[in-house]
Design a protein around this motif. Structure first.
Motif, PDB file in Angstrom:
ATOM      1  N   ALA A   1      34.809  -2.113   2.917  1.00 43.16           N
ATOM      2  CA  ALA A   1      35.952  -1.268   3.279  1.00 43.16           C
ATOM      3  C   ALA A   1      36.898  -0.678   2.438  1.00 43.16           C
ATOM      4  N   PHE A   2      36.846   0.690   2.688  1.00 43.87           N
ATOM      5  CA  PHE A   2      37.535   1.731   1.652  1.00 43.87           C
ATOM      6  C   PHE A   2      38.611   2.488   2.097  1.00 43.87           C
ATOM      7  N   PRO A   3      39.689   1.894   2.733  1.00 47.03           N
ATOM      8  CA  PRO A   3      40.609   2.898   3.304  1.00 47.03           C
ATOM      9  C   PRO A   3      40.962   3.999   2.525  1.00 47.03           C
ATOM     10  N   ASP A   4      40.789   3.868   1.163  1.00 51.36           N
ATOM     11  CA  ASP A   4      41.532   5.211   0.596  1.00 51.36           C
ATOM     12  C   ASP A   4      40.253   6.112   0.349  1.00 51.36           C
ATOM     13  N   GLU A   5      39.136   6.028   1.042  1.00 48.58           N
ATOM     14  CA  GLU A   5      38.079   6.876   0.789  1.00 48.58           C
ATOM     15  C   GLU A   5      37.808   7.803   1.969  1.00 48.58           C
ATOM     16  N   SER A   6      37.080   8.867   2.045  1.00 50.52           N
ATOM     17  CA  SER A   6      36.782   9.499   3.340  1.00 50.52           C
ATOM     18  C   SER A   6      35.044   9.414   3.424  1.00 50.52           C
ATOM     19  N   TYR A   7      34.578  10.038   4.616  1.00 54.16           N
ATOM     20  CA  TYR A   7      33.123  10.040   4.489  1.00 54.16           C
ATOM     21  C   TYR A   7      32.719  11.023   3.648  1.00 54.16           C
ATOM     22  N   ARG A   8      33.375  12.049   3.161  1.00 59.49           N
ATOM     23  CA  ARG A   8      33.001  13.152   2.046  1.00 59.49           C
ATOM     24  C   ARG A   8      32.999  12.313   0.863  1.00 59.49           C
ATOM     25  N   SER A   9      34.129  11.615   0.658  1.00 53.70           N
ATOM     26  CA  SER A   9      34.262  11.231  -0.844  1.00 53.70           C
ATOM     27  C   SER A   9      33.088  10.063  -0.956  1.00 53.70           C
ATOM     28  N   LEU A  10      32.742   9.382  -0.258  1.00 51.66           N
ATOM     29  CA  LEU A  10      31.671   8.490  -0.239  1.00 51.66           C
ATOM     30  C   LEU A  10      30.329   9.177  -0.549  1.00 51.66           C
ATOM     31  N   PHE A  11      30.282  10.307   0.408  1.00 57.65           N
ATOM     32  CA  PHE A  11      29.036  10.894  -0.077  1.00 57.65           C
ATOM     33  C   PHE A  11      28.763  11.517  -1.369  1.00 57.65           C
ATOM     34  N   ARG A  12      29.986  11.947  -1.766  1.00 62.18           N
ATOM     35  CA  ARG A  12      29.982  12.567  -3.008  1.00 62.18           C
ATOM     36  C   ARG A  12      29.589  11.423  -4.325  1.00 62.18           C
ATOM     37  N   THR A  13      30.063  10.500  -4.128  1.00 60.35           N
ATOM     38  CA  THR A  13      29.741   9.210  -5.003  1.00 60.35           C
ATOM     39  C   THR A  13      28.274   9.009  -5.044  1.00 60.35           C
ATOM     40  N   ALA A  14      27.720   8.777  -3.717  1.00 59.94           N
ATOM     41  CA  ALA A  14      26.254   8.547  -3.775  1.00 59.94           C
ATOM     42  C   ALA A  14      25.402   9.754  -4.246  1.00 59.94           C
ATOM     43  N   TYR A  15      25.849  11.071  -3.829  1.00 57.69           N
ATOM     44  CA  TYR A  15      24.800  12.148  -4.327  1.00 57.69           C
ATOM     45  C   TYR A  15      25.040  12.098  -5.814  1.00 57.69           C
ATOM     46  N   GLU A  16      26.266  12.051  -6.641  1.00 58.69           N
ATOM     47  CA  GLU A  16      26.438  11.931  -7.861  1.00 58.69           C
ATOM     48  C   GLU A  16      25.643  10.753  -8.463  1.00 58.69           C
ATOM     49  N   ALA A  17      25.529   9.648  -7.906  1.00 60.39           N
ATOM     50  CA  ALA A  17      24.752   8.504  -8.494  1.00 60.39           C
ATOM     51  C   ALA A  17      23.353   8.833  -8.290  1.00 60.39           C
ATOM     52  N   ALA A  18      23.014   9.570  -7.318  1.00 61.45           N
ATOM     53  CA  ALA A  18      21.442   9.770  -7.088  1.00 61.45           C
ATOM     54  C   ALA A  18      20.981  11.088  -8.269  1.00 61.45           C
ATOM     55  N   VAL A  19      21.855  11.897  -8.170  1.00 59.40           N
ATOM     56  CA  VAL A  19      21.617  12.993  -9.342  1.00 59.40           C
ATOM     57  C   VAL A  19      21.361  12.256 -10.796  1.00 59.40           C
ATOM     58  N   GLU A  20      22.131  11.525 -11.017  1.00 56.69           N
ATOM     59  CA  GLU A  20      22.543  10.808 -12.285  1.00 56.69           C
ATOM     60  C   GLU A  20      21.334   9.979 -12.523  1.00 56.69           C
ATOM     61  N   SER A  21      20.537   9.409 -11.661  1.00 52.87           N
ATOM     62  CA  SER A  21      19.451   8.630 -11.515  1.00 52.87           C
ATOM     63  C   SER A  21      18.331   9.319 -11.811  1.00 52.87           C
ATOM     64  N   VAL A  22      18.107  10.578 -11.981  1.00 48.28           N
ATOM     65  CA  VAL A  22      16.898  11.411 -12.245  1.00 48.28           C
ATOM     66  C   VAL A  22      16.635  11.246 -13.728  1.00 48.28           C
TER      67      VAL A  22
END
Lengths: 392, 392
Positions: free
Chosen positions: A16-37
């Motif tokens: 539960a992340f009241p300070d996050e938005s759907y966009r900021s959460l997606f960014r975190t996931a995208y950056e983690a995916a890119v980072e993992s390559v």
């Protein structure tokens, strides 16, 4: 048909992340995916994107795909939103694979997200109901947990499955989730805790139900033509299968299995040219404890009716012969609907690339993910295989 | 890459149908599509389905794809819901093409539907707003017609485009729609009618806006390996392209064009190996009159800034050199959001198979469809080509 490969995957924490938005959460996931390559990837490399979300709540209901890809700087990249209820991003991953195999794209992003915890529980119940059948289930008062409770009752009646066996799913998945820093409910629970929890929809109690979650996850799928640019340890998409069925549970002949899962698994095993269940680990769709038991049978991990005994045997624990939901599953890791399917692929990637931390399995080479929409109106199964000198 | 073919397409009437459901409308469209296949097709032949819908209103918001395919007897066929706002089923058609090209399916259904007329106008405005940007457009009070009004104002300011030229789009499309028995507003309108209509969002008046519609449409896409089973006069998918952009208009550098349309068209022309605009007819996304003018420029039918003069010249009328929206377009035929993209393909199929009735063009061989999501957050373009002994 070109081969497709999984070169990276990452997720936000689930919770539960009241300070996050759907966009900021997606960014975190995208950056983690890119980072993992392993050998790195530039955003410019991405040819196409598929994004899964149910669109719970009053957020960007139209064009949620482009709304998140623009936020990570991919605004010129063709993006399509895919939705099959709780299997939204499992199907997004499948579309990424089709795009690669079609020859129309070489590097494809598949992701998903959901923000669910900022609504009242009544609103959540309303919105989650949309994953069930609307006209004769939701509007007639059947909750989503009620639908799965009917499946649990039917399985208990037909095969003698017990509440304790349901609780053992929770105990196992919490034990795994306690080793996953991204898990929403990352704590262990005892069999007694699980057995004594308040009833949600009889026979299912609180520990037999996954939580309501915010989160996002992303996976990167590439073609055989470019895979060597990104990794020296390729993970091949060995199999992919999808199934559909009636949306309403009440329309099906039997409540003790999910035909769409069986159909998806059969297709995936056939493409992968492996026997049913011939995998080293699996992430399965345990939105409710009964769903994990049904998955054991539908995916061919055990015989029909034996799922209760199978979980009781310990076979699907981290140290068992076929570990299931090493991530903690939907139960402990969490279930941000649109993120779940891609999040399962994150776990498959981590296990196969040896980056699963405290829950790392010993050198697994083949993993399966299984994502179900609604009570089985749609299902999708993927088989990922680490290429070794032996099987390359 | 295998070639994909369009072997059939059909639609329900578009309009206000209080006695129909989204399921019954989809059934009408599906049956019309199957009926249109020259050598016949059995439901058992269908390997996969993609369904587009925005999900306007309180209907089946999760799993709407399987909810309609089960209703037409395709409940065992993998079905995925695709959504990119008003381009939902244009993207469903594109996914069908990818599925065929991937080698994972031979016969794929692509369809879409929407039911919009059973809501209050306030509710409709709310729901349609979801196709625009939510946080800084819809919730700040910008309506969807308001977004396109800004584009119209910008184009008028930059290129001297006039209200009369906008009205000429309406006159032309109503003239065509009057020849289409499926059109919602199947009547002619005079220039004076169009000019004197009440203002909706200045400079756009009622005749510069498409109606609110119920309806469904379906197309059938098959691989080169099986096309001969279904038709002796194959229509090839010569090109397909998609584009994405920021969801909010306010985020873009210019309001006088739709970059996602330009991107989609460029990709489609490149795949089709044709010059921009080298088509015999086109169905373009005229949700508002300005949108058709922008499409002329974005698709390369005329030079930048010349669209007003182009419509005035009569070039895009039924008897012109490049007839546009022979079906009546969104303006006269109607715009049931999720059905629109597949509905454009229905018109392309009718024109190319010589079954367009009173509005039939003289032996066209190449047609284009152009479907836009929101104000250009996503766009998709297809080029269909009749195979003749010359170009086969």
């Amino acid at each position: 048909m070109r081969d497709a490969y999984l070169i990276g995957a990452g997720q936000s924490p689930y919770g539960a992340f009241p300070d996050e938005s759907y966009r900021s959460l997606f960014r975190t996931a995208y950056e983690a995916a890119v980072e993992s390559v392993p050998n790195g990837l530039e955003s410019d490399d991405v040819d196409e994107a598929f994004v899964g979300t149910l669109g719970v709540g009053g957020r960007q209901l139209g064009l949620p795909g482009p709304a998140v890809t623009e936020h990570v700087g991919l605004d010129g990249v063709p993006c399509t939103r895919v939705e099959n209820a709780c299997a939204a991003s499992g199907f997004a991953v499948r579309q990424a694979i089709q795009a690669v195999k079609s020859g129309m794209a070489d590097v494809v992003l598949a992701g998903g997200f959901e923000v669910m915890t900022d609504m009242s529980s009544d609103a959540t119940k309303y919105w989650l109901g949309v994953s069930g059948e609307t006209e004769w289930e939701r509007l007639s008062g059947t909750t989503f947990s009620g639908v799965y409770a009917q499946m649990a009752s039917a399985h208990m009646d037909a095969y003698g499955t017990t509440r304790e066996q349901l609780s053992r799913v929770a105990v196992k998945n919490h034990a795994n989730g306690a080793k996953n820093p991204h898990a929403q409910l990352g704590f262990e629970c005892s069999l007694e805790d699980a057995q004594s929890a308040p009833v949600v929809a009889d026979p299912l109690n609180l520990y037999h139900c996954c939580p309501t979650s915010d989160g996002a996850a992303c996976a990167l799928i590439v073609s055989e033509d470019v895979v060597d640019d990104y990794t020296d340890e390729p993970i091949r998409v060995a199999g992919v299968g999808a199934g559909s069925d009636t949306v309403g549970l009440f329309q099906r002949d039997s409540y003790t299995g999910v035909p769409a899962s069986q159909q998806a698994a059969e297709a995936a095993y056939e493409m992968a040219e492996i026997e049913p269940g011939a995998v080293d680990f699996a992430e399965v769709h345990d939105c409710f404890a009964i769903a994990e038991l049904l998955a054991y049978e539908d995916l061919g991990f055990c015989e029909k009716g034996d799922a209760g005994a199978f979980v009781e045997s310990g076979a699907t624990r981290l140290e068992g012969e076929l570990p299931v939901n090493t991530s903690g599953g939907l139960k402990s890791k969490g279930h941000p609907i649109g993120a779940t399917g891609a999040g399962q692929v994150v776990e498959a990637f981590k296990q196969l690339s040896g980056t699963a931390g405290d829950r790392q399995l010993e050198n697994p080479t083949r993993g399966l993910t299984h994502n179900v929409g609604g009570s089985g109106g749609a299902a999708v199964v993927h088989v990922f295989e680490k290429e070794t000198e032996v099987n390359a």
